[in-house]
Design a protein around this motif. Sequence first.
Motif, short mmCIF file in Angstrom:
data_model
loop_
_atom_site.label_atom_id
_atom_site.label_comp_id
_atom_site.label_asym_id
_atom_site.label_seq_id
_atom_site.Cartn_x
_atom_site.Cartn_y
_atom_site.Cartn_z
N PHE A 154 0.82 -1.17 -0.08
CA PHE A 154 0.05 0.02 0.01
C PHE A 154 0.80 1.20 -0.06
O PHE A 154 2.06 1.20 0.84
CB PHE A 154 -1.11 0.18 1.26
N THR A 155 0.53 2.41 -0.83
CA THR A 155 0.80 3.59 -0.26
C THR A 155 0.13 4.54 0.12
O THR A 155 -1.08 4.53 0.31
CB THR A 155 1.37 4.26 -1.96
N ALA A 156 0.57 5.11 1.41
CA ALA A 156 -0.29 5.97 2.39
C ALA A 156 -0.23 7.35 1.87
O ALA A 156 0.40 7.75 1.07
CB ALA A 156 0.17 5.61 3.82
N GLU A 157 -1.04 8.12 2.67
CA GLU A 157 -1.24 9.55 2.41
C GLU A 157 0.20 10.36 2.60
O GLU A 157 0.26 11.34 1.87
CB GLU A 157 -2.13 10.00 3.31
N ASP A 158 0.78 9.78 3.24
CA ASP A 158 2.21 10.40 3.77
C ASP A 158 3.27 9.84 2.69
O ASP A 158 4.70 10.05 3.10
CB ASP A 158 2.68 10.36 5.26
N ASN A 159 2.97 9.08 1.85
CA ASN A 159 3.82 8.69 0.81
C ASN A 159 4.77 7.41 1.41
O ASN A 159 5.61 6.87 0.71
CB ASN A 159 4.91 9.40 0.26
N SER A 160 4.23 7.04 2.46
CA SER A 160 4.84 5.81 3.00
C SER A 160 4.55 4.57 2.52
O SER A 160 3.45 4.54 2.08
CB SER A 160 4.73 5.52 4.69
N TYR A 161 5.34 3.39 2.54
CA TYR A 161 5.12 2.06 1.87
C TYR A 161 4.69 1.43 2.94
O TYR A 161 5.26 1.23 3.91
CB TYR A 161 6.09 1.66 1.19
N LYS A 201 -3.97 4.84 0.47
CA LYS A 201 -4.52 5.61 -0.67
C LYS A 201 -4.30 4.89 -2.23
O LYS A 201 -5.29 5.02 -2.93
CB LYS A 201 -3.87 7.12 -0.77
N LYS A 202 -3.57 4.02 -1.99
CA LYS A 202 -3.17 3.25 -3.25
C LYS A 202 -2.75 1.89 -3.13
O LYS A 202 -1.90 1.55 -2.05
CB LYS A 202 -2.06 3.96 -4.08
N MET A 203 -2.99 0.78 -3.92
CA MET A 203 -2.45 -0.50 -3.77
C MET A 203 -1.82 -0.97 -4.78
O MET A 203 -2.30 -0.85 -6.19
CB MET A 203 -3.59 -1.31 -3.46
N ASN A 204 -0.47 -1.43 -4.79
CA ASN A 204 0.20 -2.11 -6.22
C ASN A 204 0.23 -3.81 -5.80
O ASN A 204 0.55 -4.07 -4.73
CB ASN A 204 1.29 -1.33 -6.34
N LEU A 205 -0.10 -4.58 -6.70
CA LEU A 205 0.05 -5.92 -6.87
C LEU A 205 0.65 -6.48 -7.97
O LEU A 205 0.25 -5.95 -9.15
CB LEU A 205 -1.24 -6.73 -6.45
#
Length: 346
Positions: A53-60, A91-95
């Motif tokens: 996941f990518t969070a609002e603070d751009n953390s992974y 805020k975002k998910m990459n798979l």
Amino acid sequence: MKNKLKIILLICSCSFLQGSCQQKNTAQMNKFEWLPTETAPKNYPVYLYKAYFTAEDNSYIRIPDKRTVYYGWGEIGSIHISGDDYKAVPKKMNLIWLAYTENKYYKAEVELPYKKIDSLFQLELKDPKTKNIQHFDYISVGIAPGGMITLWMIGTAYQIEIGTYYGTKTEVDFKEMIPTTNLSEKEFINSTLKDEVSDTVLKEIKTGNIPFDRWKNYGKKYNWKIVLSHKEEFVPGQAKITMVNGEQDVQYFDNDIKPILESWALPSSTRIQWQDKNGNLFAAKLLFDEQETTKAFKTLLTENNKEVVLKAHIGTFNDTIKTTLSNNGNEIELTKTQIKVYSKTD
């Protein structure tokens, strides 16, 4: 060995999350105590290659990956207890994953409903056993055939679907994905299918019979409720309902607390509780037959009959239960329901 490892990880996570999940506000950004996990339907495993996941603070926030996933639709899979206890809302998910039963690779980059997730993390949930206030503890990523992805938020007794998305086909270098294996891609896939898929389902897969629409159809919602009846005087308690789409909700029969979902998918199982006329406490686990329940709902739900009642008829001595589905005077007995009754001494 895989199942043992999963149990150990779950025990660790339960100990880690004994306290209720509290909100933490950091620089005007909400953070919550939660963990990511992953799953796939039984008999339809996937190899989750990359997931985060990518969070609002751009953390992974890493979703457990580099592993074969097969735990069951809507279940909690692997747990990584690492990083900060309090995490920002994703805020975002990459798979990227390999679908063994299709022999295909998929990838997905998904924008998530951030505000919905944030509000659900803030929701206070009543634990039906302890009556204590709980919060959602997990975000679970479920991967089904055809590139389908479903996300759930999971708490002690509740599970809500965040959304369903679809990945697209892609290409992956197998040796780069699993550099430690001496098997070829074909050998690796066949070996996994043999280990993780039942013989019956494997025969269907080899003939090209994969039920791609099954998990999509699970998401259909209906207007129904549970009712308890008894041969004697009694006090109904509550029903914890697990649905075929992976969601869970609790129906309290005193009506003081409303279910968190407005409508439900078809029931997969339910745990009911009641108190008999002598004050003895009882509970029962009802496991429904999917085909029988689906047919009964379709038979009773027409344009003129849009609500059905699932009734558990409790016997005089609290040791037997009959289940029926009914509306407007029409009733169908669910004869294939598996039932186990527990007394307070069990």
